[in-house]
Write a protein that holds these residues in place. Structure first.
Motif, PDB file in Angstrom:
ATOM      1  N   VAL A 149       0.818  -1.210   0.000  1.00 22.43           N
ATOM      2  CA  VAL A 149       0.000   0.000   0.000  1.00 22.43           C
ATOM      3  C   VAL A 149       0.857   1.268   0.000  1.00 22.43           C
ATOM      4  CG1 VAL A 149      -1.762   1.317   1.254  1.00 22.43           C
ATOM      5  CG2 VAL A 149      -1.933  -1.170   1.109  1.00 22.43           C
ATOM      6  N   GLY A 150       1.916   1.273   0.807  1.00 20.58           N
ATOM      7  CA  GLY A 150       2.795   2.439   0.867  1.00 20.58           C
ATOM      8  C   GLY A 150       3.435   2.741  -0.478  1.00 20.58           C
ATOM      9  N   GLU A 151       3.890   1.696  -1.168  1.00 20.54           N
ATOM     10  CA  GLU A 151       4.510   1.881  -2.485  1.00 20.54           C
ATOM     11  C   GLU A 151       3.495   2.373  -3.515  1.00 20.54           C
ATOM     12  OE1 GLU A 151       8.030  -1.511  -2.468  1.00 20.54           O
ATOM     13  OE2 GLU A 151       5.949  -2.127  -2.712  1.00 20.54           O
ATOM     14  N   ARG A 152       2.259   1.875  -3.403  1.00 25.72           N
ATOM     15  CA  ARG A 152       1.207   2.337  -4.316  1.00 25.72           C
ATOM     16  C   ARG A 152       0.905   3.814  -4.087  1.00 25.72           C
ATOM     17  NH1 ARG A 152      -3.447  -1.825  -3.249  1.00 25.72           N
ATOM     18  NH2 ARG A 152      -2.014  -3.362  -2.420  1.00 25.72           N
ATOM     19  N   ILE A 153       0.886   4.218  -2.826  1.00 24.28           N
ATOM     20  CA  ILE A 153       0.638   5.623  -2.503  1.00 24.28           C
ATOM     21  C   ILE A 153       1.732   6.501  -3.111  1.00 24.28           C
ATOM     22  CG2 ILE A 153       0.597   7.327  -0.630  1.00 24.28           C
ATOM     23  CD1 ILE A 153      -0.800   5.194   1.081  1.00 24.28           C
ATOM     24  N   LEU A 154       2.987   6.118  -2.935  1.00 27.92           N
ATOM     25  CA  LEU A 154       4.098   6.899  -3.470  1.00 27.92           C
ATOM     26  C   LEU A 154       4.041   6.968  -4.992  1.00 27.92           C
ATOM     27  CD1 LEU A 154       7.026   5.628  -1.209  1.00 27.92           C
ATOM     28  CD2 LEU A 154       5.748   7.766  -1.012  1.00 27.92           C
ATOM     29  N   ARG A 186      -9.407   2.171   3.475  1.00 27.34           N
ATOM     30  CA  ARG A 186      -9.077   3.448   4.112  1.00 27.34           C
ATOM     31  C   ARG A 186      -8.154   3.225   5.303  1.00 27.34           C
ATOM     32  NH1 ARG A 186     -10.708   5.960   8.407  1.00 27.34           N
ATOM     33  NH2 ARG A 186     -12.369   4.455   8.802  1.00 27.34           N
ATOM     34  N   GLU A 187      -8.405   2.159   6.049  1.00 30.93           N
ATOM     35  CA  GLU A 187      -7.577   1.871   7.226  1.00 30.93           C
ATOM     36  C   GLU A 187      -6.126   1.591   6.828  1.00 30.93           C
ATOM     37  OE1 GLU A 187     -10.426   0.410   6.457  1.00 30.93           O
ATOM     38  OE2 GLU A 187     -11.794   1.151   8.015  1.00 30.93           O
ATOM     39  N   ALA A 188      -5.942   0.829   5.734  1.00 34.28           N
ATOM     40  CA  ALA A 188      -4.588   0.505   5.286  1.00 34.28           C
ATOM     41  C   ALA A 188      -3.865   1.761   4.808  1.00 34.28           C
ATOM     42  CB  ALA A 188      -4.647  -0.532   4.161  1.00 34.28           C
ATOM     43  N   VAL A 189      -4.581   2.661   4.142  1.00 37.50           N
ATOM     44  CA  VAL A 189      -3.980   3.908   3.677  1.00 37.50           C
ATOM     45  C   VAL A 189      -3.564   4.777   4.850  1.00 37.50           C
ATOM     46  CG1 VAL A 189      -4.550   6.122   2.574  1.00 37.50           C
ATOM     47  CG2 VAL A 189      -5.055   3.974   1.410  1.00 37.50           C
ATOM     48  N   THR A 190      -4.412   4.871   5.861  1.00 36.07           N
ATOM     49  CA  THR A 190      -4.093   5.671   7.054  1.00 36.07           C
ATOM     50  C   THR A 190      -2.808   5.160   7.725  1.00 36.07           C
ATOM     51  OG1 THR A 190      -6.432   6.191   7.454  1.00 36.07           O
ATOM     52  CG2 THR A 190      -4.926   6.424   9.320  1.00 36.07           C
ATOM     53  N   LYS A 191      -2.697   3.854   7.873  1.00 33.11           N
ATOM     54  CA  LYS A 191      -1.499   3.270   8.492  1.00 33.11           C
ATOM     55  C   LYS A 191      -0.261   3.513   7.637  1.00 33.11           C
ATOM     56  CE  LYS A 191      -3.957  -0.463  10.898  1.00 33.11           C
ATOM     57  NZ  LYS A 191      -4.177  -1.935  10.969  1.00 33.11           N
ATOM     58  N   ALA A 192      -0.404   3.336   6.325  1.00 32.86           N
ATOM     59  CA  ALA A 192       0.743   3.516   5.426  1.00 32.86           C
ATOM     60  C   ALA A 192       1.226   4.959   5.432  1.00 32.86           C
ATOM     61  CB  ALA A 192       0.362   3.086   4.008  1.00 32.86           C
ATOM     62  N   LEU A 193       0.304   5.916   5.451  1.00 30.05           N
ATOM     63  CA  LEU A 193       0.698   7.329   5.489  1.00 30.05           C
ATOM     64  C   LEU A 193       1.463   7.651   6.764  1.00 30.05           C
ATOM     65  CD1 LEU A 193      -2.473   9.102   4.053  1.00 30.05           C
ATOM     66  CD2 LEU A 193      -0.212   9.025   3.006  1.00 30.05           C
ATOM     67  N   LYS A 194       1.012   7.122   7.882  1.00 33.44           N
ATOM     68  CA  LYS A 194       1.705   7.360   9.156  1.00 33.44           C
ATOM     69  C   LYS A 194       3.139   6.840   9.095  1.00 33.44           C
ATOM     70  CE  LYS A 194      -2.340   7.371  12.228  1.00 33.44           C
ATOM     71  NZ  LYS A 194      -3.056   6.653  13.305  1.00 33.44           N
ATOM     72  N   VAL A 195       3.305   5.666   8.486  1.00 39.46           N
ATOM     73  CA  VAL A 195       4.648   5.082   8.370  1.00 39.46           C
ATOM     74  C   VAL A 195       5.519   5.935   7.456  1.00 39.46           C
ATOM     75  CG1 VAL A 195       5.953   3.109   7.490  1.00 39.46           C
ATOM     76  CG2 VAL A 195       3.894   2.730   8.852  1.00 39.46           C
ATOM     77  N   LEU A 196       4.980   6.373   6.323  1.00 43.28           N
ATOM     78  CA  LEU A 196       5.748   7.173   5.366  1.00 43.28           C
ATOM     79  C   LEU A 196       6.157   8.520   5.962  1.00 43.28           C
ATOM     80  CD1 LEU A 196       3.663   6.447   2.144  1.00 43.28           C
ATOM     81  CD2 LEU A 196       5.977   5.618   2.640  1.00 43.28           C
ATOM     82  N   ILE A 197       5.266   9.111   6.751  1.00 47.56           N
ATOM     83  CA  ILE A 197       5.590  10.387   7.408  1.00 47.56           C
ATOM     84  C   ILE A 197       6.629  10.168   8.506  1.00 47.56           C
ATOM     85  CG2 ILE A 197       4.642  12.214   8.879  1.00 47.56           C
ATOM     86  CD1 ILE A 197       2.036  11.957   7.213  1.00 47.56           C
ATOM     87  N   HIS A 198       6.467   9.090   9.256  1.00 49.69           N
ATOM     88  CA  HIS A 198       7.429   8.779  10.326  1.00 49.69           C
ATOM     89  C   HIS A 198       8.826   8.537   9.750  1.00 49.69           C
ATOM     90  CE1 HIS A 198       8.999   7.207  14.083  1.00 49.69           C
ATOM     91  NE2 HIS A 198       9.432   6.137  13.420  1.00 49.69           N
ATOM     92  N   ARG A 199       8.873   7.901   8.574  1.00 50.78           N
ATOM     93  CA  ARG A 199      10.165   7.606   7.932  1.00 50.78           C
ATOM     94  C   ARG A 199      10.698   8.804   7.149  1.00 50.78           C
ATOM     95  NH1 ARG A 199       9.149   2.409   4.440  1.00 50.78           N
ATOM     96  NH2 ARG A 199      11.315   2.835   3.854  1.00 50.78           N
ATOM     97  N   LYS A 200       9.952   9.930   7.212  1.00 49.72           N
ATOM     98  CA  LYS A 200      10.339  11.187   6.548  1.00 49.72           C
ATOM     99  C   LYS A 200      10.403  11.074   5.031  1.00 49.72           C
ATOM    100  CE  LYS A 200      12.951  12.747  10.605  1.00 49.72           C
ATOM    101  NZ  LYS A 200      11.765  13.427  11.159  1.00 49.72           N
ATOM    102  N   ILE A 201       9.696  10.087   4.494  1.00 50.62           N
ATOM    103  CA  ILE A 201       9.562   9.995   3.042  1.00 50.62           C
ATOM    104  C   ILE A 201       8.522  11.006   2.568  1.00 50.62           C
ATOM    105  CG2 ILE A 201       8.894   8.483   1.116  1.00 50.62           C
ATOM    106  CD1 ILE A 201       9.887   6.128   2.833  1.00 50.62           C
ATOM    107  N   LEU A 202       7.507  11.197   3.406  1.00 52.79           N
ATOM    108  CA  LEU A 202       6.489  12.215   3.187  1.00 52.79           C
ATOM    109  C   LEU A 202       6.504  13.198   4.339  1.00 52.79           C
ATOM    110  CD1 LEU A 202       3.235  10.294   2.076  1.00 52.79           C
ATOM    111  CD2 LEU A 202       4.711  11.693   0.643  1.00 52.79           C
ATOM    112  N   LYS A 203       6.111  14.431   4.060  1.00 54.31           N
ATOM    113  CA  LYS A 203       5.861  15.376   5.136  1.00 54.31           C
ATOM    114  C   LYS A 203       4.651  16.237   4.791  1.00 54.31           C
ATOM    115  CE  LYS A 203       8.909  19.278   3.984  1.00 54.31           C
ATOM    116  NZ  LYS A 203      10.001  20.145   4.504  1.00 54.31           N
ATOM    117  N   GLU A 204       3.965  16.683   5.821  1.00 55.53           N
ATOM    118  CA  GLU A 204       2.770  17.495   5.636  1.00 55.53           C
ATOM    119  C   GLU A 204       3.115  18.973   5.707  1.00 55.53           C
ATOM    120  OE1 GLU A 204      -0.921  15.206   7.466  1.00 55.53           O
ATOM    121  OE2 GLU A 204       0.740  15.281   8.906  1.00 55.53           O
ATOM    122  N   GLU A 205       2.500  19.747   4.831  1.00 57.34           N
ATOM    123  CA  GLU A 205       2.701  21.195   4.821  1.00 57.34           C
ATOM    124  C   GLU A 205       1.362  21.850   4.480  1.00 57.34           C
ATOM    125  OE1 GLU A 205       4.905  23.764   1.732  1.00 57.34           O
ATOM    126  OE2 GLU A 205       6.438  23.323   3.260  1.00 57.34           O
ATOM    127  N   GLY A 206       0.615  22.199   5.512  1.00 53.06           N
ATOM    128  CA  GLY A 206      -0.706  22.790   5.283  1.00 53.06           C
ATOM    129  C   GLY A 206      -1.638  21.802   4.608  1.00 53.06           C
TER     130      GLY A 206
END
Length: 214
Positions: A149-154, A186-206
């Motif tokens: 799921v994380g790779e699909r999101i990216l 939706r649950e899998a996407v929520t978990k994957a986003l948290k992991v990607l943000i924690h790993r600093k692959i993604l970051k939120e800006e507004g």
């Protein structure tokens, strides 16, 4: 008529048609307005018209047995859809829904087939378009089969985002919407986003997500 002509001139399928012929073609279209969340046609519906988007935004989806949607494509001003049923006359392969109020121009299958006899080069361009969409479908199937799921999101974010320096910027989607686009819950996407943000692959800006380019 003027707006439709401007859009038809830019469509690859009409790129080799003369201006006089293009004006005749435009006269065979009818315009239809769709409200937000209104269905243009359903999967398996007996419908064979070609649609050109004059304004708005729409999505093509298929549903599984549980009623969950998998996004196949999105359409905006200047895009067209419905060409598969134009050729074979078979029911629709997906459901198309207006994501916002949209104005569409419609060309019936009978008029289209008459048009092919007069302008055979259109058939070649339609085939090129179909091949392009089949390749995208193959990529989607491959992603569902081999990527988590994380790779699909990216992968999705890279496809729809805008490159800004060392980041790809993407406007945030609701987790339910993102789930539809990557074929996950939706649950899998929520978990994957948290992991990607924690790993600093993604970051939120507004209202945006920033994906660091590799």
């Amino acid at each position: 008529m003027g707006e439709l002509l401007n859009i038809l001139r830019r469509l690859p399928i009409f790129s080799k048609v003369s201006e006089s012929s293009l004006r005749k073609i435009a006269g065979k279209f009818v315009t239809i307005k769709f409200r937000k969340n209104e269905v243009v046609f359903y999967q398996n519906e007996e419908s064979t018209d070609l649609y050109v988007v004059l304004s708005g935004k729409l999505r093509a989806v298929v549903e599984n047995e549980e009623g969950k949607e998998l996004l196949l494509a999105t359409f905006k001003r200047g895009d067209f859809f419905g060409e598969m049923s134009l050729f074979d006359g078979k029911p629709r392969s997906a459901t198309v829904i207006a994501e916002e109020e949209s104005l569409l121009a419609l060309l019936s299958r009978d008029e289209f087939l008459k048009l092919l006899k007069e302008e055979p080069t259109i058939a070649i361009e339609i085939i090129v378009s179909l091949v392009r969409r089949l390749r995208r479908a193959d990529e989607t199937i491959e992603a569902l089969a081999f990527l988590d799921v994380g790779e699909r999101i990216l992968k999705f974010l890279k496809e729809v985002g805008e490159r800004e320096g060392e980041y790809v910027r993407v406007k945030k989607l609701k987790h339910r919407e993102l789930a539809q686009r990557v074929g996950a819950s939706r649950e899998a996407v929520t978990k994957a986003l948290k992991v990607l943000i924690h790993r600093k692959i993604l970051k939120e800006e507004g209202d945006y997500l920033l994906l660091r380019c590799s």
